[in-house]
Design a protein around this motif. Structure first.
Motif, PDB file in Angstrom:
ATOM      1  N   TYR A 150     -19.154 -61.041 -14.074  1.00 14.78           N
ATOM      2  CA  TYR A 150     -19.012 -59.647 -14.678  1.00 14.78           C
ATOM      3  C   TYR A 150     -20.725 -59.264 -14.798  1.00 14.78           C
ATOM      4  O   TYR A 150     -21.507 -60.087 -15.195  1.00 14.78           O
ATOM      5  N   VAL A 151     -20.868 -58.067 -14.417  1.00 15.44           N
ATOM      6  CA  VAL A 151     -22.493 -57.628 -14.685  1.00 15.44           C
ATOM      7  C   VAL A 151     -22.278 -56.411 -15.801  1.00 15.44           C
ATOM      8  O   VAL A 151     -21.378 -55.648 -15.637  1.00 15.44           O
ATOM      9  N   ARG A 152     -23.434 -56.511 -16.529  1.00 15.89           N
ATOM     10  CA  ARG A 152     -23.306 -55.494 -17.591  1.00 15.89           C
ATOM     11  C   ARG A 152     -24.756 -54.872 -17.725  1.00 15.89           C
ATOM     12  O   ARG A 152     -25.647 -55.613 -18.194  1.00 15.89           O
ATOM     13  N   ARG A 153     -24.727 -53.844 -18.020  1.00 12.56           N
ATOM     14  CA  ARG A 153     -26.156 -53.096 -18.251  1.00 12.56           C
ATOM     15  C   ARG A 153     -26.312 -53.013 -19.687  1.00 12.56           C
ATOM     16  O   ARG A 153     -25.504 -52.538 -20.606  1.00 12.56           O
ATOM     17  N   ILE A 154     -27.542 -53.674 -20.400  1.00 11.95           N
ATOM     18  CA  ILE A 154     -27.604 -53.558 -21.631  1.00 11.95           C
ATOM     19  C   ILE A 154     -28.829 -52.780 -22.186  1.00 11.95           C
ATOM     20  O   ILE A 154     -29.293 -52.592 -23.629  1.00 11.95           O
ATOM     21  N   ALA A 155     -29.663 -52.093 -21.452  1.00 14.22           N
ATOM     22  CA  ALA A 155     -30.873 -51.513 -21.593  1.00 14.22           C
ATOM     23  C   ALA A 155     -30.931 -50.632 -20.386  1.00 14.22           C
ATOM     24  O   ALA A 155     -31.334 -51.240 -19.317  1.00 14.22           O
ATOM     25  N   GLY A 156     -31.596 -49.491 -20.540  1.00 18.96           N
ATOM     26  CA  GLY A 156     -31.981 -48.326 -19.497  1.00 18.96           C
ATOM     27  C   GLY A 156     -30.991 -47.474 -19.373  1.00 18.96           C
ATOM     28  O   GLY A 156     -29.741 -47.729 -19.424  1.00 18.96           O
ATOM     29  N   ARG A 157     -31.390 -46.287 -19.006  1.00 16.76           N
ATOM     30  CA  ARG A 157     -30.354 -45.262 -18.814  1.00 16.76           C
ATOM     31  C   ARG A 157     -29.897 -45.266 -17.283  1.00 16.76           C
ATOM     32  O   ARG A 157     -30.645 -45.533 -16.453  1.00 16.76           O
ATOM     33  N   GLY A 185     -29.420 -45.228 -23.053  1.00 14.76           N
ATOM     34  CA  GLY A 185     -29.861 -44.241 -22.828  1.00 14.76           C
ATOM     35  C   GLY A 185     -31.402 -44.217 -22.807  1.00 14.76           C
ATOM     36  O   GLY A 185     -32.041 -43.246 -22.461  1.00 14.76           O
ATOM     37  N   ALA A 186     -32.059 -45.181 -23.115  1.00 16.54           N
ATOM     38  CA  ALA A 186     -33.637 -45.477 -23.011  1.00 16.54           C
ATOM     39  C   ALA A 186     -34.124 -45.250 -21.476  1.00 16.54           C
ATOM     40  O   ALA A 186     -33.909 -45.789 -20.607  1.00 16.54           O
ATOM     41  N   GLY A 187     -35.284 -44.558 -21.259  1.00 16.26           N
ATOM     42  CA  GLY A 187     -35.965 -44.327 -20.164  1.00 16.26           C
ATOM     43  C   GLY A 187     -37.241 -45.642 -20.174  1.00 16.26           C
ATOM     44  O   GLY A 187     -38.353 -45.468 -20.654  1.00 16.26           O
ATOM     45  N   LEU A 188     -36.693 -46.716 -19.701  1.00 19.49           N
ATOM     46  CA  LEU A 188     -37.701 -47.839 -19.788  1.00 19.49           C
ATOM     47  C   LEU A 188     -38.623 -47.621 -18.446  1.00 19.49           C
ATOM     48  O   LEU A 188     -38.209 -46.771 -17.730  1.00 19.49           O
ATOM     49  N   ARG A 189     -39.785 -48.255 -18.624  1.00 18.38           N
ATOM     50  CA  ARG A 189     -40.696 -47.946 -17.692  1.00 18.38           C
ATOM     51  C   ARG A 189     -41.120 -49.473 -17.123  1.00 18.38           C
ATOM     52  O   ARG A 189     -41.943 -50.141 -17.510  1.00 18.38           O
ATOM     53  N   ARG A 190     -40.570 -49.786 -15.906  1.00 16.09           N
ATOM     54  CA  ARG A 190     -40.656 -50.966 -15.032  1.00 16.09           C
ATOM     55  C   ARG A 190     -40.696 -52.260 -15.857  1.00 16.09           C
ATOM     56  O   ARG A 190     -41.604 -53.069 -16.052  1.00 16.09           O
ATOM     57  N   PRO A 191     -39.479 -52.409 -16.533  1.00 13.76           N
ATOM     58  CA  PRO A 191     -39.310 -53.550 -17.327  1.00 13.76           C
ATOM     59  C   PRO A 191     -39.796 -54.856 -16.578  1.00 13.76           C
ATOM     60  O   PRO A 191     -39.051 -55.199 -15.266  1.00 13.76           O
TER      61      PRO A 191
END
Length: 384
Positions: A150-157, A185-191
């Motif tokens: 399973y894959v889950r998004r934990i940060a980034g919108r 919902g955070a707009g990360l910037r190239r993590p």
């Protein structure tokens, strides 16, 4: 000729225009690799040294990779590689190559593996055995449950138009976020890097900032700065700045490679300290500086990644070598150019040619793995 002032920025910028290589298929006959020379401590464990995108089932020594940016190893010995320009994370076990993230380009929301990926540049183990991935190209951080598939998004919108070129990525999925806003919902910037502390907090490196998510994956989890007020790491104005350097968590502290200031720092209790390198010093590349003295008195050359062995020794991956720092702060060259005179009381340098490696990992048996990105291969260094 590329300038060495920002080698990683220039190298990765050139890669961002690359397309995934066409799968070449397996050769009908292939000889196994030569057994390792017993006098050598370096083993070639994955990749052929030529860029490509081999299909699933390919043996590790025959598998072509394209800019392997990072590597980790599971307790069962399975090798995991961030195959960045092929937009996938792959594993190598008894069945050969397997894609665990990135069957297709685009967005991974949450669901069954392998999902999608765009330029995954850093992978690390979470505290519960899940694999964390900084999917730099679509400004996401995801968590892979390898047991459950399973894959889950934990940060980034999330937005369906994230993969549409750099301008779409930043417009719809990247950008900026407000303190205490929702992590999903955070707009990360190239993590560029992600690690998890022993307390479960996930730390994310994006440009000059490090953020933290206390309850990763929970719908109401929030994101906030992990750095002291007013402190920012130096960053490039490159449009594809994925060069800040990777992180590691050890002994209750966050260790950060600061490529542009030529240092390794710790972040702990609201305090940022230099533990290796001299801030702002001109890098000695291609030479070495400071071996046998304190790590804080030694000049580093673009420190890219850091990890620790079971004895507390810190390994720093530089542009063309690996340095080791003992728990009492003494630095030496662990691997790289072995032509110089040996230091008294220090084991012989592993003679290894590195230019442009991006990731390092030390397993529980103290084997050191190197993602040799520009060499399109993964190497392993055996301990004495």
């Amino acid at each position: 000729m590329l300038s060495l002032r920002y080698p990683y920025i220039l190298m990765l910028l050139s890669c961002c225009g690359c397309e995934p290589a066409v799968e070449p298929g397996l050769r009908e006959t292939a000889d196994p690799p030569d057994p390792p020379d017993p006098r050598s401590r370096v083993e070639h464990v994955a990749g052929t040294g030529e860029s490509g995108a081999s299909p699933e089932g390919t043996p590790a020594h025959l598998a072509q990779l394209n800019l392997p940016a990072d590597v980790v190893v599971g307790d069962d010995g399975t090798l995991y590689v961030a195959d960045a320009v092929n937009h996938r994370v792959v594993s190598f076990g008894q069945g050969g190559l397997r894609v665990v993230l990135g069957k297709s380009l685009g967005i991974t929301e949450t669901g069954p593996m392998p999902g999608s990926a765009v330029y995954p540049f850093h992978i690390s183990w979470g505290t519960t055995g899940k694999l964390l991935v900084a999917v730099t190209g679509i400004h996401h951080v995801v968590e892979l449950d390898l047991q459950a598939g399973y894959v889950r998004r934990i940060a980034g919108r999330f937005h369906p138009d994230c993969y549409g070129g750099p301008e779409f990525n930043l417009k719809y999925c990247g950008g900026f976020w407000l303190e205490h806003s929702l992590a999903l919902g955070a707009g990360l910037r190239r993590p560029a890097s992600v690690v998890q502390g022993t307390d479960g907090v996930v730390y994310i490196r994006e440009g000059g900032n490090i953020s933290r998510v206390d309850d990763p994956g929970e719908p109401r989890s929030v994101i906030e700065r992990a750095l002291p007020p007013g402190f920012w790491f130096e960053e490039s104005d490159s449009a594809y700045n994925v060069s800040p350097g990777h992180m590691a968590f050890h002994d209750g502290k966050l260790y950060v490679c600061d490529v542009l200031s030529q240092t390794v720092r710790t972040v702990h209790g609201g305090i940022v300290e230099v533990v290796a390198g001299i801030e702002g010093a001109e890098p000695p590349y291609p030479d070495v500086d400071g071996d046998g003295g304190l790590a804080t008195d030694a000049r580093l050359s673009y420190p890219r990644d850091v990890d620790f062995d079971s004895h507390g020794n810190m390994y720093i991956l530089e542009w063309n070598r690996i340095r080791r720092v003992t728990p009492d702060g003494i630095i030496s060259t662990f691997a790289g150019d072995a032509s110089g005179p040996p230091l008294v009381g220090v084991e012989p340098i592993v003679d290894l040619s590195l230019v442009g490696a991006l990731g390092i990992f030390v397993d529980r048996y103290d084997y050191v793995y190197v993602a040799d990105a520009q060499g399109h291969r993964v190497l392993r260094i055996r301990p004495l």
